[in-house]
Motif scaffolding. Sequence first.
Motif, PDB file in Angstrom:
ATOM      1  N   ILE A 217       0.943  -1.069  -0.110  1.00  0.00           N
ATOM      2  CA  ILE A 217       0.007  -0.004  -0.026  1.00  0.00           C
ATOM      3  C   ILE A 217       1.002   1.284   0.003  1.00  0.00           C
ATOM      4  O   ILE A 217       1.839   1.311   0.884  1.00  0.00           O
ATOM      5  CB  ILE A 217      -0.955   0.004   1.245  1.00  0.00           C
ATOM      6  CG1 ILE A 217      -1.973  -1.181   1.144  1.00  0.00           C
ATOM      7  CG2 ILE A 217      -1.545   1.363   1.082  1.00  0.00           C
ATOM      8  CD1 ILE A 217      -2.996  -1.225   2.296  1.00  0.00           C
ATOM      9  N   HIS A 218       0.657   2.285  -1.066  1.00  0.00           N
ATOM     10  CA  HIS A 218       1.252   3.480  -1.046  1.00  0.00           C
ATOM     11  C   HIS A 218       0.160   4.568  -0.935  1.00  0.00           C
ATOM     12  O   HIS A 218      -0.641   4.601  -1.732  1.00  0.00           O
ATOM     13  CB  HIS A 218       2.179   3.334  -2.469  1.00  0.00           C
ATOM     14  CG  HIS A 218       2.848   2.337  -2.453  1.00  0.00           C
ATOM     15  ND1 HIS A 218       4.085   2.297  -2.470  1.00  0.00           N
ATOM     16  CD2 HIS A 218       2.337   1.088  -3.088  1.00  0.00           C
ATOM     17  CE1 HIS A 218       4.645   1.019  -2.906  1.00  0.00           C
ATOM     18  NE2 HIS A 218       3.576   0.361  -3.250  1.00  0.00           N
ATOM     19  N   VAL A 219       0.596   5.688   0.140  1.00  0.00           N
ATOM     20  CA  VAL A 219      -0.343   6.445   0.125  1.00  0.00           C
ATOM     21  C   VAL A 219       0.453   7.803   0.029  1.00  0.00           C
ATOM     22  O   VAL A 219       1.235   7.981   0.928  1.00  0.00           O
ATOM     23  CB  VAL A 219      -1.103   6.603   1.547  1.00  0.00           C
ATOM     24  CG1 VAL A 219      -1.899   7.805   1.759  1.00  0.00           C
ATOM     25  CG2 VAL A 219      -2.143   5.205   1.830  1.00  0.00           C
ATOM     26  N   TYR A 220       0.134   8.486  -1.150  1.00  0.00           N
ATOM     27  CA  TYR A 220       0.959   9.670  -1.067  1.00  0.00           C
ATOM     28  C   TYR A 220       0.019  10.940  -0.535  1.00  0.00           C
ATOM     29  O   TYR A 220       0.161  12.028  -1.205  1.00  0.00           O
ATOM     30  CB  TYR A 220       1.329   9.949  -3.024  1.00  0.00           C
ATOM     31  CG  TYR A 220       2.027   8.820  -3.328  1.00  0.00           C
ATOM     32  CD1 TYR A 220       3.372   8.401  -2.792  1.00  0.00           C
ATOM     33  CD2 TYR A 220       1.639   7.912  -4.382  1.00  0.00           C
ATOM     34  CE1 TYR A 220       4.157   7.542  -3.456  1.00  0.00           C
ATOM     35  CE2 TYR A 220       2.440   6.827  -4.877  1.00  0.00           C
ATOM     36  CZ  TYR A 220       3.845   6.518  -4.334  1.00  0.00           C
ATOM     37  OH  TYR A 220       4.554   5.574  -4.685  1.00  0.00           O
ATOM     38  N   ASN A 221      -0.066  11.059   0.670  1.00  0.00           N
ATOM     39  CA  ASN A 221      -0.899  11.830   1.282  1.00  0.00           C
ATOM     40  C   ASN A 221      -0.978  11.432   2.671  1.00  0.00           C
ATOM     41  O   ASN A 221       0.105  10.697   3.162  1.00  0.00           O
ATOM     42  CB  ASN A 221      -2.317  11.905   0.729  1.00  0.00           C
ATOM     43  CG  ASN A 221      -3.139  13.308   0.907  1.00  0.00           C
ATOM     44  OD1 ASN A 221      -3.072  13.550   1.998  1.00  0.00           O
ATOM     45  ND2 ASN A 221      -3.406  13.825  -0.199  1.00  0.00           N
ATOM     46  N   THR A 222      -2.180  11.687   3.477  1.00  0.00           N
ATOM     47  CA  THR A 222      -2.117  11.443   4.885  1.00  0.00           C
ATOM     48  C   THR A 222      -2.746  10.021   5.330  1.00  0.00           C
ATOM     49  O   THR A 222      -4.004  10.016   4.447  1.00  0.00           O
ATOM     50  CB  THR A 222      -2.797  12.420   5.583  1.00  0.00           C
ATOM     51  OG1 THR A 222      -2.193  13.638   5.551  1.00  0.00           O
ATOM     52  CG2 THR A 222      -3.164  12.135   7.071  1.00  0.00           C
ATOM     53  N   LEU A 223      -2.290   9.142   5.680  1.00  0.00           N
ATOM     54  CA  LEU A 223      -2.873   7.654   6.097  1.00  0.00           C
ATOM     55  C   LEU A 223      -3.560   7.803   7.422  1.00  0.00           C
ATOM     56  O   LEU A 223      -2.729   7.675   8.577  1.00  0.00           O
ATOM     57  CB  LEU A 223      -1.967   6.573   5.849  1.00  0.00           C
ATOM     58  CG  LEU A 223      -2.262   5.090   6.271  1.00  0.00           C
ATOM     59  CD1 LEU A 223      -3.729   4.723   5.532  1.00  0.00           C
ATOM     60  CD2 LEU A 223      -1.110   4.530   6.150  1.00  0.00           C
TER      61      LEU A 223
ATOM     62  N   PHE B  32       3.421   2.212   2.949  1.00  0.00           N
ATOM     63  CA  PHE B  32       4.111   3.447   2.747  1.00  0.00           C
ATOM     64  C   PHE B  32       3.187   4.773   2.721  1.00  0.00           C
ATOM     65  O   PHE B  32       2.024   4.535   2.310  1.00  0.00           O
ATOM     66  CB  PHE B  32       4.889   3.673   1.590  1.00  0.00           C
ATOM     67  CG  PHE B  32       6.081   2.562   1.544  1.00  0.00           C
ATOM     68  CD1 PHE B  32       7.333   2.546   1.930  1.00  0.00           C
ATOM     69  CD2 PHE B  32       5.791   1.261   0.770  1.00  0.00           C
ATOM     70  CE1 PHE B  32       8.376   1.654   1.394  1.00  0.00           C
ATOM     71  CE2 PHE B  32       6.520   0.248   0.406  1.00  0.00           C
ATOM     72  CZ  PHE B  32       7.843   0.435   0.850  1.00  0.00           C
ATOM     73  N   ALA B  33       3.488   5.690   3.694  1.00  0.00           N
ATOM     74  CA  ALA B  33       2.814   6.949   3.608  1.00  0.00           C
ATOM     75  C   ALA B  33       3.578   8.399   3.759  1.00  0.00           C
ATOM     76  O   ALA B  33       4.670   8.143   4.294  1.00  0.00           O
ATOM     77  CB  ALA B  33       1.496   6.888   4.489  1.00  0.00           C
ATOM     78  N   LEU B  34       3.364   9.128   2.989  1.00  0.00           N
ATOM     79  CA  LEU B  34       3.955  10.468   3.393  1.00  0.00           C
ATOM     80  C   LEU B  34       3.528  11.231   4.581  1.00  0.00           C
ATOM     81  O   LEU B  34       4.510  11.921   5.184  1.00  0.00           O
ATOM     82  CB  LEU B  34       3.555  11.412   2.112  1.00  0.00           C
ATOM     83  CG  LEU B  34       4.103  11.275   1.031  1.00  0.00           C
ATOM     84  CD1 LEU B  34       3.568  12.224  -0.134  1.00  0.00           C
ATOM     85  CD2 LEU B  34       5.597  10.792   0.811  1.00  0.00           C
ATOM     86  N   ASN B  35       2.357  11.001   5.207  1.00  0.00           N
ATOM     87  CA  ASN B  35       2.028  11.355   6.388  1.00  0.00           C
ATOM     88  C   ASN B  35       1.131  10.374   7.226  1.00  0.00           C
ATOM     89  O   ASN B  35       0.041   9.785   7.052  1.00  0.00           O
ATOM     90  CB  ASN B  35       1.063  12.629   6.233  1.00  0.00           C
ATOM     91  CG  ASN B  35       0.701  13.376   7.360  1.00  0.00           C
ATOM     92  OD1 ASN B  35       0.797  13.072   8.462  1.00  0.00           O
ATOM     93  ND2 ASN B  35       0.392  14.681   7.110  1.00  0.00           N
ATOM     94  N   MET B  36       1.983   9.591   8.068  1.00  0.00           N
ATOM     95  CA  MET B  36       1.522   8.464   8.761  1.00  0.00           C
ATOM     96  C   MET B  36       0.920   8.464   9.995  1.00  0.00           C
ATOM     97  O   MET B  36       1.542   8.946  10.868  1.00  0.00           O
ATOM     98  CB  MET B  36       2.628   7.363   8.862  1.00  0.00           C
ATOM     99  CG  MET B  36       2.371   6.060   9.156  1.00  0.00           C
ATOM    100  SD  MET B  36       1.630   5.225   8.053  1.00  0.00           S
ATOM    101  CE  MET B  36       3.383   4.515   7.143  1.00  0.00           C
ATOM    102  N   SER B  37      -0.352   8.140  10.142  1.00  0.00           N
ATOM    103  CA  SER B  37      -1.011   8.318  11.687  1.00  0.00           C
ATOM    104  C   SER B  37      -2.238   7.418  11.258  1.00  0.00           C
ATOM    105  O   SER B  37      -3.656   7.889  11.809  1.00  0.00           O
ATOM    106  CB  SER B  37      -1.680   9.993  11.809  1.00  0.00           C
ATOM    107  OG  SER B  37      -2.328   9.867  12.975  1.00  0.00           O
ATOM    108  N   PRO B  38      -1.967   6.091  11.266  1.00  0.00           N
ATOM    109  CA  PRO B  38      -3.076   4.897  11.145  1.00  0.00           C
ATOM    110  C   PRO B  38      -3.688   4.471  12.441  1.00  0.00           C
ATOM    111  O   PRO B  38      -3.139   4.740  13.496  1.00  0.00           O
ATOM    112  CB  PRO B  38      -2.408   3.774  10.299  1.00  0.00           C
ATOM    113  CG  PRO B  38      -1.135   3.939  10.832  1.00  0.00           C
ATOM    114  CD  PRO B  38      -1.010   5.479  11.025  1.00  0.00           C
ATOM    115  N   GLU B  39      -4.965   4.264  12.551  1.00  0.00           N
ATOM    116  CA  GLU B  39      -5.672   3.469  13.684  1.00  0.00           C
ATOM    117  C   GLU B  39      -5.084   2.128  13.922  1.00  0.00           C
ATOM    118  O   GLU B  39      -4.833   1.526  14.818  1.00  0.00           O
ATOM    119  CB  GLU B  39      -7.013   3.679  13.580  1.00  0.00           C
ATOM    120  CG  GLU B  39      -7.642   4.845  13.461  1.00  0.00           C
ATOM    121  CD  GLU B  39      -9.215   4.980  12.891  1.00  0.00           C
ATOM    122  OE1 GLU B  39      -9.883   5.631  13.138  1.00  0.00           O
ATOM    123  OE2 GLU B  39      -9.536   4.007  12.096  1.00  0.00           O
TER     124      GLU B  39
END
Length: 253
Positions: free
Chosen positions: A179-185, A202-209
């Motif tokens: 998974i690639h998130v080019y934004n906030t996750l 991967f994420a540019l802005n990582m804050s998952p639950e």
Amino acid sequence: MSKSLFQKPIEIKISTVVAVSAILTTADGTALDAALARMTGGSADFFEDDLTVIDIAALPDGTAIDWTAIIAVLAKYRLKPVAVRNAPAAMAAEIASHGLTLETASKPRDDETPVAPAPAPVKASPTISSTAEPLPNGQNVMIIDTPVRAGQRIYARGCDLIVTAVVNNGAEIIADGSIHVYNTLNGRALAGASGNADARIFALNMSPELVSIAGVYRTFEDGFPAEFARSPAQIRLMGDRIDILSVNSATRA
């Protein structure tokens, strides 16, 4: 003439997402209740009625299973059992009596390499499907360019998932690949859903639950680690441990 005369009475279409796996290492309902309470942090809507496959491969042979109690514990945390995995054929009738189906995969022998089973095909609620676009190496990828809203579930079956917009709290993104998130996750991200332990998130802005790689979960009841929160990061599976690393360094949590 009535329009209904030209309509089929019923249509059957395939709608496939991943059911979560509840991998039991004990059949003690009290212990399972306590573990789920810790996992969810007391959140009443943590699992949101997720369809669930109960995997009993890790239970010692001969373990007595109170299916009514286990189903009740899972239901308490809004997990909806639909099947049992790795149960012997002798349990089939008892399992069926509780409204569950039986997956026939068996426990691996000591000399066999365990193979992660494919996810169970199940009917789902709000799910986005997309035609995968071919990559130069012959693999496939699903690309989502719009925000993933709370309550939405996206499943990239058999491929990687790329999201260029924000993934909001309460949303769930799933991929058999990475998974690639080019934004906030925010929300929940489950990579390697069909058993690919090499998949990453991967994420540019990582804050998952919650994150998962090949069925191994890690939740963040106390918040995402501060040194990686809201910054480019990656998540990978090392053995049975979920690691968090900076995209550009070997630092991990």
